[in-house]
Enzyme design. Structure first.
Site, PDB file in Angstrom:
ATOM      1  N   HIS A 183      -6.844   6.026   6.983  1.00 35.80           N
ATOM      2  CA  HIS A 183      -6.198   5.391   5.836  1.00 35.80           C
ATOM      3  C   HIS A 183      -5.415   6.444   5.051  1.00 35.80           C
ATOM      4  O   HIS A 183      -4.350   6.163   4.492  1.00 35.80           O
ATOM      5  CB  HIS A 183      -7.252   4.716   4.957  1.00 35.80           C
ATOM      6  CG  HIS A 183      -6.695   3.974   3.774  1.00 35.80           C
ATOM      7  ND1 HIS A 183      -5.733   2.983   3.892  1.00 35.80           N
ATOM      8  CD2 HIS A 183      -6.956   4.072   2.450  1.00 35.80           C
ATOM      9  CE1 HIS A 183      -5.438   2.511   2.682  1.00 35.80           C
ATOM     10  NE2 HIS A 183      -6.152   3.165   1.794  1.00 35.80           N
ATOM     11  N   HIS A 214      -3.824   0.710  -4.679  1.00 40.15           N
ATOM     12  CA  HIS A 214      -3.235  -0.563  -5.082  1.00 40.15           C
ATOM     13  C   HIS A 214      -3.425  -0.742  -6.578  1.00 40.15           C
ATOM     14  O   HIS A 214      -4.519  -0.588  -7.087  1.00 40.15           O
ATOM     15  CB  HIS A 214      -3.912  -1.742  -4.384  1.00 40.15           C
ATOM     16  CG  HIS A 214      -3.684  -1.770  -2.908  1.00 40.15           C
ATOM     17  ND1 HIS A 214      -4.313  -0.911  -2.060  1.00 40.15           N
ATOM     18  CD2 HIS A 214      -2.888  -2.545  -2.150  1.00 40.15           C
ATOM     19  CE1 HIS A 214      -3.909  -1.164  -0.825  1.00 40.15           C
ATOM     20  NE2 HIS A 214      -3.049  -2.147  -0.842  1.00 40.15           N
ATOM     21  N   ALA A 222       2.465  -1.791   4.258  1.00 43.77           N
ATOM     22  CA  ALA A 222       2.333  -0.663   5.174  1.00 43.77           C
ATOM     23  C   ALA A 222       1.890  -1.233   6.508  1.00 43.77           C
ATOM     24  O   ALA A 222       1.077  -2.153   6.549  1.00 43.77           O
ATOM     25  CB  ALA A 222       1.300   0.321   4.654  1.00 43.77           C
ATOM     26  N   MET A 281      -2.299  -5.772   7.793  1.00 35.86           N
ATOM     27  CA  MET A 281      -3.411  -6.602   7.302  1.00 35.86           C
ATOM     28  C   MET A 281      -3.030  -7.476   6.105  1.00 35.86           C
ATOM     29  O   MET A 281      -3.899  -7.854   5.319  1.00 35.86           O
ATOM     30  CB  MET A 281      -4.592  -5.700   6.934  1.00 35.86           C
ATOM     31  CG  MET A 281      -5.055  -4.788   8.062  1.00 35.86           C
ATOM     32  SD  MET A 281      -6.330  -3.646   7.531  1.00 35.86           S
ATOM     33  CE  MET A 281      -6.368  -2.494   8.911  1.00 35.86           C
ATOM     34  N   SER A 282      -1.755  -7.788   5.974  1.00 32.28           N
ATOM     35  CA  SER A 282      -1.352  -8.590   4.810  1.00 32.28           C
ATOM     36  C   SER A 282      -0.149  -9.466   5.177  1.00 32.28           C
ATOM     37  O   SER A 282       0.080  -9.776   6.350  1.00 32.28           O
ATOM     38  CB  SER A 282      -1.004  -7.669   3.629  1.00 32.28           C
ATOM     39  OG  SER A 282       0.170  -6.930   3.908  1.00 32.28           O
ATOM     40  N   TYR A 306      -9.416  -8.948   4.000  1.00 27.00           N
ATOM     41  CA  TYR A 306     -10.517  -8.055   4.404  1.00 27.00           C
ATOM     42  C   TYR A 306     -11.426  -7.662   3.251  1.00 27.00           C
ATOM     43  O   TYR A 306     -12.533  -7.173   3.464  1.00 27.00           O
ATOM     44  CB  TYR A 306      -9.989  -6.799   5.123  1.00 27.00           C
ATOM     45  CG  TYR A 306      -9.108  -5.874   4.304  1.00 27.00           C
ATOM     46  CD1 TYR A 306      -9.620  -5.100   3.267  1.00 27.00           C
ATOM     47  CD2 TYR A 306      -7.760  -5.752   4.598  1.00 27.00           C
ATOM     48  CE1 TYR A 306      -8.813  -4.242   2.533  1.00 27.00           C
ATOM     49  CE2 TYR A 306      -6.933  -4.904   3.882  1.00 27.00           C
ATOM     50  CZ  TYR A 306      -7.476  -4.158   2.849  1.00 27.00           C
ATOM     51  OH  TYR A 306      -6.661  -3.322   2.126  1.00 27.00           O
ATOM     52  N   GLU A 307     -10.970  -7.888   2.024  1.00 27.58           N
ATOM     53  CA  GLU A 307     -11.844  -7.603   0.880  1.00 27.58           C
ATOM     54  C   GLU A 307     -12.913  -8.679   0.721  1.00 27.58           C
ATOM     55  O   GLU A 307     -13.802  -8.549  -0.127  1.00 27.58           O
ATOM     56  CB  GLU A 307     -11.011  -7.511  -0.403  1.00 27.58           C
ATOM     57  CG  GLU A 307     -10.036  -6.330  -0.408  1.00 27.58           C
ATOM     58  CD  GLU A 307      -9.119  -6.346  -1.615  1.00 27.58           C
ATOM     59  OE1 GLU A 307      -9.519  -5.810  -2.664  1.00 27.58           O
ATOM     60  OE2 GLU A 307      -8.010  -6.912  -1.515  1.00 27.58           O
ATOM     61  N   SER A 346       0.817  -1.212   0.000  1.00 21.83           N
ATOM     62  CA  SER A 346       0.000   0.000   0.000  1.00 21.83           C
ATOM     63  C   SER A 346       0.854   1.268   0.000  1.00 21.83           C
ATOM     64  O   SER A 346       1.695   1.456   0.857  1.00 21.83           O
ATOM     65  CB  SER A 346      -0.863  -0.028   1.271  1.00 21.83           C
ATOM     66  OG  SER A 346      -1.589   1.146   1.408  1.00 21.83           O
ATOM     67  N   ASN A 395       2.249   4.674  10.433  1.00 22.24           N
ATOM     68  CA  ASN A 395       1.584   5.340  11.556  1.00 22.24           C
ATOM     69  C   ASN A 395       2.013   4.636  12.837  1.00 22.24           C
ATOM     70  O   ASN A 395       2.474   3.499  12.787  1.00 22.24           O
ATOM     71  CB  ASN A 395       0.051   5.268  11.405  1.00 22.24           C
ATOM     72  CG  ASN A 395      -0.447   3.830  11.302  1.00 22.24           C
ATOM     73  OD1 ASN A 395      -0.351   3.207  10.247  1.00 22.24           O
ATOM     74  ND2 ASN A 395      -0.936   3.291  12.404  1.00 22.24           N
ATOM     75  N   HIS A 440      -6.430  -8.858  -0.436  1.00 23.28           N
ATOM     76  CA  HIS A 440      -6.495  -8.855   1.027  1.00 23.28           C
ATOM     77  C   HIS A 440      -7.661  -9.704   1.507  1.00 23.28           C
ATOM     78  O   HIS A 440      -8.728  -9.729   0.889  1.00 23.28           O
ATOM     79  CB  HIS A 440      -6.681  -7.426   1.548  1.00 23.28           C
ATOM     80  CG  HIS A 440      -5.538  -6.508   1.252  1.00 23.28           C
ATOM     81  ND1 HIS A 440      -5.477  -5.737   0.116  1.00 23.28           N
ATOM     82  CD2 HIS A 440      -4.404  -6.238   1.950  1.00 23.28           C
ATOM     83  CE1 HIS A 440      -4.352  -5.033   0.130  1.00 23.28           C
ATOM     84  NE2 HIS A 440      -3.679  -5.314   1.221  1.00 23.28           N
TER      85      HIS A 440
HETATM   86  N1  HPA Z   1      -2.952  -1.384  11.758  1.00 23.54           N
HETATM   87  C1  HPA Z   1      -3.200  -2.324  10.823  1.00 23.54           C
HETATM   88  N2  HPA Z   1      -2.820  -2.211   9.576  1.00 23.54           N
HETATM   89  C2  HPA Z   1      -2.141  -1.122   9.220  1.00 23.54           C
HETATM   90  C3  HPA Z   1      -1.850  -0.105  10.130  1.00 23.54           C
HETATM   91  C4  HPA Z   1      -2.274  -0.243  11.474  1.00 23.54           C
HETATM   92  O1  HPA Z   1      -2.046   0.611  12.349  1.00 23.54           O
HETATM   93  N3  HPA Z   1      -1.156   0.856   9.457  1.00 23.54           N
HETATM   94  C5  HPA Z   1      -1.037   0.409   8.172  1.00 23.54           C
HETATM   95  N4  HPA Z   1      -1.641  -0.774   8.030  1.00 23.54           N
END
Ligand code: HPA
Length: 271
Positions: free
Chosen positions: A244, A59, A111, A208-209, A83-84, A26, A232, A81
Site C-alpha cells: 500500500h 483518505h 488509484a 477497489m472502488s 472493503y471497509e 487514494s 503499481n 470502500h
Molecule cells: N490492485 C487493486 N487495487 C489497487 C491496486 C492493485 O494493484 N493498486 C492500487 N489499487
C-alpha cells in the site's frame, strides 16, 4: 439508507449546486487541501446523518464546495470502500446525494494497478469502460432512484468527457492512457493468476472502488468521467510484492500531473 436526513443537511449547507463533483482517490487528495479548498466550505462526512468517518490512511473525509478554475465544484475527499465493511448502500450514498442535489457531472478518480504491460507506473488512464467484479451490484434492492430499474451502461464513461480529457492531456504534453477498469472488493491485492485471468477478460487496470459509484451516478443521470492513477503494476507483472505504501508514494509522485489534468478538464467543461 441515509438519504433523506443527509440530503436535508447537505441541501441546507450547500452554497450552490455544483457544476461538477470530483471524487479524489487514494493519494490524490492534494486538491482538497489547496487554496481553493481552503477558501471553500468544507462539510465533514460525519456532519451528514448516517455517514461515518472514512477509515483508510491517505483518505480525507469531507466534501468541499469551492470555486475551482472559475467553476462551481464540489471536491469529495475520501470515499467509502466496500472493503471497509460498509454496505453497498453507503458506498454509493454520496452519488445519491449528488443526484438529488441536482449535480449533472462527476469525475471519479482512483488509484489502480496496471495490467496492460504497455502502461507504466505513475501514468494516468481515462476509463473507457469497466468490469464489475465486486460480486454485487449497488442497484440490488428496491429501486430508490428516480432513474430506471435497469439502467443502460453502454456509455457509462461519457465519450465527450473522455475526448475532453484527451485534448487536455495533449495540450499539457501528458501521456494519457485509456482502458477498462476492473473493480473488485479487495482488500487483499490480487494473485498473479487472477491478474492473468483479468487480462484475458479485457481489463487494463484493477482497483477497489469507482465501479459501484459509476453505476449509481449513471442511474442518477449524471455524466461520468473516470481517471485512474496507475500506482503499481498489478500482481505478478513485475517480480516483486505489492505494498500500500508504494501505491501511496506513486500517487503522491503523480499528484502534480493529475492536478494539472483535472484543472484543465474543469476549465474545458462546457458551460
Ligand atoms: N490492485 C487493486 N487495487 C489497487 C491496486 C492493485 O494493484 N493498486 C492500487 N489499487
Amino acid at each position: 439508507m441515509t438519504a433523506a436526513a443527509a440530503l436535508q443537511v447537505l441541501t441546507a449547507k450547500a452554497p450552490f449546486v455544483p457544476e461538477l463533483v470530483i471524487v479524489l482517490g487514494s493519494g490524490l487528495g492534494s486538491l482538497a487541501v489547496g487554496p481553493e479548498a481552503q477558501a471553500g466550505l468544507a462539510i465533514p462526512f460525519t456532519d451528514l446523518p448516517g455517514f461515518p468517518a472514512p477509515t483508510v490512511e491517505g483518505h480525507g473525509g469531507r466534501l468541499v464546495f469551492c470555486e475551482f478554475e472559475g467553476r462551481k465544484v464540489l471536491l469529495q475527499a475520501g470515499r467509502f470502500h466496500f472493503y471497509e465493511g460498509h454496505p453497498m448502500s453507503l458506498v454509493v450514498a454520496p452519488m445519491r446525494l449528488y443526484g438529488r442535489l441536482g449535480v449533472k457531472s462527476i469525475l471519479l478518480t482512483n488509484a489502480a494497478g496496471a495490467l496492460n504491460p504497455a502502461f507504466g507506473v505513475g501514468e494516468l488512464m481515462a476509463l473507457t469502460d469497466h468490469i464489475n467484479f465486486f460480486g454485487a451490484n449497488p442497484l440490488v434492492g428496491p429501486n430508490v432512484g428516480p432513474g430506471p430499474r435497469f439502467p443502460d451502461m453502454t456509455a457509462i464513461y461519457d465519450p465527450a468527457f473522455r475526448a475532453l480529457l484527451h485534448s487536455c492531456a495533449q495540450d499539457l504534453g501528458q501521456t494519457l492512457r485509456e482502458g477498462v477498469y476492473l473493480g473488485l472488493t479487495g482488500p487483499s491485492y490480487e494473485t498473479p493468476a487472477e491478474i492473468r485471468a483479468f487480462r484475458v477478460m479485457g481489463a487494463d487496470a484493477v482497483g477497489m472502488s469507482t465501479v459501484p459509484e459509476a453505476i449509481v451516478a449513471r442511474q442518477e443521470g449524471l455524466k461520468v468521467a473516470g481517471i485512474s492513477c496507475l500506482c503499481n503494476m498489478a500482481a505478478g507483472i513485475l517480480p516483486q510484492a505489492l505494498t500500500h505504501q508504494e501505491v501511496l508514494e506513486a500517487g503522491a509522485a503523480a499528484a502534480g500531473r493529475f492536478e494539472a489534468l483535472v484543472r484543465a478538464f474543469v476549465r474545458g467543461l462546457p458551460a
